[in-house]
Design an enzyme around this catalytic site. Sequence first.
Site, PDB file in Angstrom:
ATOM      1  N   TYR A 147     104.195  71.909  25.910  1.00 34.26           N
ATOM      2  CA  TYR A 147     104.804  70.661  26.365  1.00 34.26           C
ATOM      3  C   TYR A 147     103.767  69.587  26.654  1.00 34.26           C
ATOM      4  O   TYR A 147     104.024  68.408  26.466  1.00 34.26           O
ATOM      5  CB  TYR A 147     105.617  70.899  27.644  1.00 34.26           C
ATOM      6  CG  TYR A 147     107.029  71.358  27.413  1.00 34.26           C
ATOM      7  CD1 TYR A 147     107.283  72.558  26.779  1.00 34.26           C
ATOM      8  CD2 TYR A 147     108.108  70.587  27.843  1.00 34.26           C
ATOM      9  CE1 TYR A 147     108.583  72.989  26.579  1.00 34.26           C
ATOM     10  CE2 TYR A 147     109.405  71.011  27.643  1.00 34.26           C
ATOM     11  CZ  TYR A 147     109.641  72.209  27.008  1.00 34.26           C
ATOM     12  OH  TYR A 147     110.930  72.626  26.819  1.00 34.26           O
ATOM     13  N   LYS A 197     104.008  87.143  25.065  1.00 34.24           N
ATOM     14  CA  LYS A 197     104.024  87.463  23.633  1.00 34.24           C
ATOM     15  C   LYS A 197     102.596  87.842  23.246  1.00 34.24           C
ATOM     16  O   LYS A 197     101.987  87.243  22.350  1.00 34.24           O
ATOM     17  CB  LYS A 197     104.536  86.224  22.861  1.00 34.24           C
ATOM     18  CG  LYS A 197     104.760  86.429  21.389  1.00 34.24           C
ATOM     19  CD  LYS A 197     105.953  87.306  21.055  1.00 34.24           C
ATOM     20  CE  LYS A 197     106.017  87.556  19.553  1.00 34.24           C
ATOM     21  NZ  LYS A 197     107.045  88.568  19.186  1.00 34.24           N
ATOM     22  N   ASP A 229     110.703  88.132  23.123  1.00 31.86           N
ATOM     23  CA  ASP A 229     111.851  88.372  22.232  1.00 31.86           C
ATOM     24  C   ASP A 229     112.701  89.544  22.755  1.00 31.86           C
ATOM     25  O   ASP A 229     113.931  89.481  22.776  1.00 31.86           O
ATOM     26  CB  ASP A 229     111.400  88.591  20.771  1.00 31.86           C
ATOM     27  CG  ASP A 229     110.236  89.558  20.625  1.00 31.86           C
ATOM     28  OD1 ASP A 229     109.672  90.007  21.647  1.00 31.86           O
ATOM     29  OD2 ASP A 229     109.877  89.880  19.473  1.00 31.86           O
ATOM     30  N   ASP A 253     111.819  77.602  29.077  1.00 37.58           N
ATOM     31  CA  ASP A 253     112.848  76.648  28.651  1.00 37.58           C
ATOM     32  C   ASP A 253     113.945  77.398  27.910  1.00 37.58           C
ATOM     33  O   ASP A 253     115.136  77.216  28.174  1.00 37.58           O
ATOM     34  CB  ASP A 253     112.227  75.574  27.746  1.00 37.58           C
ATOM     35  CG  ASP A 253     113.277  74.583  27.275  1.00 37.58           C
ATOM     36  OD1 ASP A 253     114.089  74.139  28.110  1.00 37.58           O
ATOM     37  OD2 ASP A 253     113.305  74.274  26.064  1.00 37.58           O
ATOM     38  N   ASP A 257     117.938  78.754  29.389  1.00 36.42           N
ATOM     39  CA  ASP A 257     119.218  78.375  28.775  1.00 36.42           C
ATOM     40  C   ASP A 257     120.016  79.619  28.418  1.00 36.42           C
ATOM     41  O   ASP A 257     121.249  79.626  28.500  1.00 36.42           O
ATOM     42  CB  ASP A 257     119.002  77.525  27.512  1.00 36.42           C
ATOM     43  CG  ASP A 257     119.095  76.038  27.811  1.00 36.42           C
ATOM     44  OD1 ASP A 257     118.635  75.627  28.893  1.00 36.42           O
ATOM     45  OD2 ASP A 257     119.618  75.287  26.966  1.00 36.42           O
TER      46      ASP A 257
HETATM   47  C1  IPM Z   1     114.929  71.563  30.747  1.00 37.56           C
HETATM   48  C2  IPM Z   1     115.157  70.576  29.658  1.00 37.56           C
HETATM   49  C3  IPM Z   1     113.870  69.781  29.459  1.00 37.56           C
HETATM   50  C4  IPM Z   1     112.802  70.767  29.052  1.00 37.56           C
HETATM   51  C5  IPM Z   1     113.950  68.639  28.452  1.00 37.56           C
HETATM   52  C6  IPM Z   1     115.120  67.736  28.715  1.00 37.56           C
HETATM   53  C7  IPM Z   1     112.657  67.872  28.417  1.00 37.56           C
HETATM   54  O1  IPM Z   1     115.570  71.195  28.485  1.00 37.56           O
HETATM   55  O2  IPM Z   1     114.629  71.133  31.884  1.00 37.56           O
HETATM   56  O3  IPM Z   1     115.018  72.768  30.488  1.00 37.56           O
HETATM   57  O4  IPM Z   1     112.700  71.109  27.863  1.00 37.56           O
HETATM   58  O5  IPM Z   1     112.057  71.193  29.921  1.00 37.56           O
HETATM   59 MN    MN Z   2     115.819  73.317  28.673  1.00 35.14          MN
END
Ligand code: IPM
Ligand code: MN
Length: 369
Positions: A147, A197, A229, A253, A257
Site C-alpha cells: 500500500y 506467505k 491461502d 485487507d 473482507d
Molecule cells: C479497507 C478498504 C481500504 C483498504 C480502501 C478503501 C483503501 O478496502 O479499509 O479495507 O484497502 O485498506
Molecule cells: Mn478492504
Amino acid sequence: MTNAYKIAILAGDAIGPEIMAQAVRVFDVLQQHRDVQFELIEAPFGASAYFEHGKAFPEQTKTICDQADAILKGPVGLSHEESKKIPVEEQAERGAILPLRARYNTFANFRPIYLSKDMAHFSPLKADIIRDGIDILLIRELVGGLYFGEKERGVNESGKRYVKEVLEYDEDQIRQVLVVAFEQARLRKKKLHNIHKSNVLMSSVFWNEILDEVHQDYQDVEVVHLLVDAAATALCLNPGQFDVMVMENMFGDILSDQGGGILGSLGLMPSACMGPEKAYYEPSHGSAPDIAGKNIANPYSMIGSVAMMLEMSFGMNEESRAVWNAMKSVFEAGCSTADLSSPDAGTQIVSTVEFGDMVMTKLGELLAN
Ligand code: IPM
Ligand code: MN
C-alpha cells in the site's frame, strides 16, 4: 469532573452520512446518562470534500483531526464511473484514506469478526460450522507493505509497458504490530495465528523472523503459523479455531473482507485504526453508492466503530458493552437491515433510521440501570 472529549466526524460519501447520523446518536444518549461531554466537529473528507474543496483530505480537516481526541470516519468513495471525474491522486482511497492512515501512523488495525449465537443465522456457513458463533480479532498492519511502497510505471528496454510496486517493511514496523497482536492474544485466549506467505515471499520470511524474536517476550502465547491461502479456506471451514490473527496490510485487507463474508455482511465489520498518539475508527466496508439515500444501509459497523472508540480511546468499557448489547437486542427482537435478511429467516426488515431508533432506546435503558 466531567470528562470532555473532542471527536472529529468525517461522514464521508454515499451511505456515509446516513450511517454516521445514527452512530453519533450514541454520544447524545451517553451524555444524557453519564457525566461526559462530547464535542463533535464535522469535517469534509473523501469525494464530497474533493468536489467542495478541491481536496479529498482538505487542510481544515487535517487541523480538526489533529486537535481531536479521536476520529470517527464514515466510508468514502464513489462508483467506478463517478470516480473518473476525480483525478487519480485525489480519489478517496489514495487522496484521503491512505494519507489519514499515514498522518497518524495508525499501524494496528483491529477488525473484529464477531457473530454472537443469536446472530448465527446471518452467516452463510452451516450451523454445525458456526456452532456458538464467531469471535475473531483480526489485526492488520495498516501503514506499510504494498500500500505504501514505491510505485513505478513506464516502458522497459524491450518497449513493453510495465509496472512495479514495492512491498517494504523495516523491522520496527513489523515488531510494533506484532507486539500489539501478542498483547491482545494475552488478554484473550493466548493463541495467535500468524498469517504469512513465507513459502514464496521474502517479506514473510523476514516477518516470521521478527515474530520469533517478539515471541520470546510472550512465551505464554501459543503461535500457530498459517499460510494466507490456507487461512482463507480455514476461515470458511473452521472459523472457531481462530482467536487473534495477525498479518501484513494486503493480506489483512483481503482476509478481513472474507471475515465479513463469513458473518453474512460487511455491514457487520467495524474497525479501529490505532496509532501511537491517535486512533481513528471506521467501518471496514465501502460507501455502497448503489444503496445511498434509500435509508436501507446497515449502520451496525458505524455504530460498532463508536463502541470501539469508547473502549479503546476513552476507556469507557461498560458503555461500550452497552452499545454492543443494544445492537444485539435488535437482532434478538428478530429485526435486521435488508443486507442481513434471508428469505427463509423470517427477519423483519428495518430501515437505517429504525435500526438506530431501536439501538438508542435500548442503550438508554441499559445505561439507566
Ligand atoms: C479497507 C478498504 C481500504 C483498504 C480502501 C478503501 C483503501 O478496502 O479499509 O479495507 O484497502 O485498506
Ligand atoms: Mn478492504
